[in-house]
Design an enzyme around this catalytic site. Structure first.
Site, PDB file in Angstrom:
ATOM      1  N   TYR A 158       0.897  -1.286  -0.089  1.00  0.00           N
ATOM      2  CA  TYR A 158      -0.018  -0.046   0.071  1.00  0.00           C
ATOM      3  C   TYR A 158       0.912   1.218   0.014  1.00  0.00           C
ATOM      4  O   TYR A 158       0.635   2.092  -0.783  1.00  0.00           O
ATOM      5  CB  TYR A 158      -1.070   0.033   1.408  1.00  0.00           C
ATOM      6  N   ARG A 165       1.361   6.998  -6.775  1.00  0.00           N
ATOM      7  CA  ARG A 165       0.152   8.067  -6.853  1.00  0.00           C
ATOM      8  C   ARG A 165       0.729   9.391  -6.655  1.00  0.00           C
ATOM      9  O   ARG A 165       0.177  10.215  -7.622  1.00  0.00           O
ATOM     10  CB  ARG A 165      -0.835   7.484  -5.964  1.00  0.00           C
ATOM     11  N   TYR A 226      -1.267  12.769   7.041  1.00  0.00           N
ATOM     12  CA  TYR A 226      -0.674  11.514   7.965  1.00  0.00           C
ATOM     13  C   TYR A 226       0.728  11.803   8.222  1.00  0.00           C
ATOM     14  O   TYR A 226       1.467  12.022   7.385  1.00  0.00           O
ATOM     15  CB  TYR A 226      -0.884  10.220   7.288  1.00  0.00           C
ATOM     16  N   ARG A 239     -11.494  13.094   2.294  1.00  0.00           N
ATOM     17  CA  ARG A 239     -12.346  12.085   2.918  1.00  0.00           C
ATOM     18  C   ARG A 239     -13.838  12.139   2.026  1.00  0.00           C
ATOM     19  O   ARG A 239     -14.597  11.211   2.265  1.00  0.00           O
ATOM     20  CB  ARG A 239     -12.754  12.739   4.144  1.00  0.00           C
ATOM     21  N   GLU A 349     -14.144  -1.463   6.103  1.00  0.00           N
ATOM     22  CA  GLU A 349     -13.978  -0.063   5.594  1.00  0.00           C
ATOM     23  C   GLU A 349     -15.367   0.091   4.991  1.00  0.00           C
ATOM     24  O   GLU A 349     -15.722  -0.919   4.222  1.00  0.00           O
ATOM     25  CB  GLU A 349     -12.783  -0.040   4.918  1.00  0.00           C
TER      26      GLU A 349
END
Ligand code: 3EB
Length: 366
Positions: A158, A165, A226, A239, A349
């Site tokens: 990940y 990305r 983060y 979000r 999730e």
């Protein structure tokens, strides 16, 4: 199943099996922007074959029914379909849907892992297409990564994905904080993979011509902020995003988990994680309902969303379902899929989508 567009079909619908979808009328299929299909077996991509419709297939098992499930997006008016590099796309005048599936091939660039390269290449292709066709605003991305929690080249996969990305966003001069799309990034097992084949990265996206509003969650640190402990590059997503697709306002709530601040809460406790996840979705929904452009709209509540619930352990399904029904009502629309989350301690999730009813005609110019 959702807001009806001028062709008489819902803009967004979630509960079609592949078989049910293929049985729809030609007119219905002709109005599809695209479909995202989930089933345990890597079925041949019949939908795409049946008319060049962009179709993503992800090898994930549906847990609430012994069947496949497709999320379908419909356009309005004239639709144009095409292929550019590895991307299959379809657009109407307001929105573009695309799908790209890339094998994680080894290449000459030894500084980047195969997954990182596939991710960077996919997003570079996406941004080049959006520039060329002039749908500059990325509303929502769906990312599906094989073995998302596995470690290779000294880094969790990940986190390799996050490197690729963010590099692509930077290469195309895009913001990596603030104006970033809503997204999910889920893992699927290798069960459907032919032995010896390369893992494949699947990405679907919706983009448009009017800037969306990006929404953050006051209970959580923005993911793009983060701290380093979650990897060398932050994830590039917001979000939620609130976007105009033609005359419709669509709310995309990103994959949401039991995270408060930046920390996972309730490791090992699936009921508490479910409750915390719903509290996060409610907080995002409250933020969305406060947006000025929605001032004259009826407010959305938890019962009016379309949910996709990703469950790590199939045995947890019943408890998650009961808790979601307790919080959002029995009549909710939800699809349950077996998937891996991007942190090993997350057990579920949930993502959600809603289409706001159109209330007003645009003001007439005098
Ligand atoms: C989280 O809140 C959970 O990397 O695109 C959720 C949604 C998550 C999107 C992404 C990751 C992504 O950090 C993980």
């Amino acid at each position: 199943m959702g807001k009806v567009n001028d062709a008489g079909y819902p803009l967004h619908s979630t509960q079609f099996s592949v078989a049910a979808l293929l049985k729809q009328s030609e007119q219905w299929k002709d109005s599809m922007l695209g479909a995202f299909c989930f089933s345990a077996e890597a079925v041949k991509n019949q939908i795409q074959a049946a008319g060049n419709v962009p179709c993503m297939h992800v090898a994930m098992q549906r847990l609430d029914a012994d069947d496949s499930v497709c999320e379908v997006w419909h356009g309005r008016g004239q639709l144009t379909r095409g292929q550019s590099g590895a991307i299959h796309y379809c657009y109407d005048e307001g929105a573009l849907l695309g799908v790209i599936e890339l094998p994680e091939a080894l290449s000459a660039d030894i500084d980047k892992t195969p997954l990182q390269q596939a991710t960077e290449s996919a997003y570079r292709q996406i941004f080049a297409l959006l520039e060329r066709l002039r749908y500059p605003y990325l509303f929502r991305c769906w990312n599906y990564i094989a073995d998302i929690n596995a470690h290779s080249f000294g880094l969790e996969r990940y986190r390799q994905f996050n490197l690729g990305r963010q590099d692509a966003f930077l290469a195309y001069g895009r913001d990596v904080t603030g104006n970033v799309p809503a997204a999910c990034a889920m893992g699927f097992g290798q069960a459907g993979l032919v032995q010896g084949a390369l893992p494949t990265l699947h990405i679907a996206f919706l983009a448009g011509r009017a800037a969306p509003q990006n929404i953050e969650n006051p209970r959580q640190i923005s993911a793009y902020q983060y701290p380093q402990e979650y990897g060398p590059r932050s994830p590039t997503f917001s979000r939620a995003s609130l976007a105009c697709m033609g005359q419709d306002k669509v709310l995309f709530i990103s994959g949401t988990a039991s995270i408060v601040g930046h920390a996972t809460l309730h490791p090992g406790n699936v009921v508490a994680q479910t409750r915390e996840t719903i509290a996060n979705i409610k907080a995002v929904l409250d933020e969305a309902n406060r947006q000025r452009c929605l001032a004259s709209q009826p407010k959305l509540d938890l019962a009016s969303l379309y949910y996709t619930v990703y469950v790590r352990h199939p045995a947890d399904l019943a408890q998650i379902r009961t808790e979601l029904a307790r919080c959002a009502g029995d009549a909710l629309t939800a699809v349950y899929l077996q998937a891996d989350m991007c942190r090993e301690d997350l057990l579920l999730e949930i993502e959600a989508t809603a289409v706001y009813p159109q209330m007003h005609m645009p003001a007439q110019r005098v």
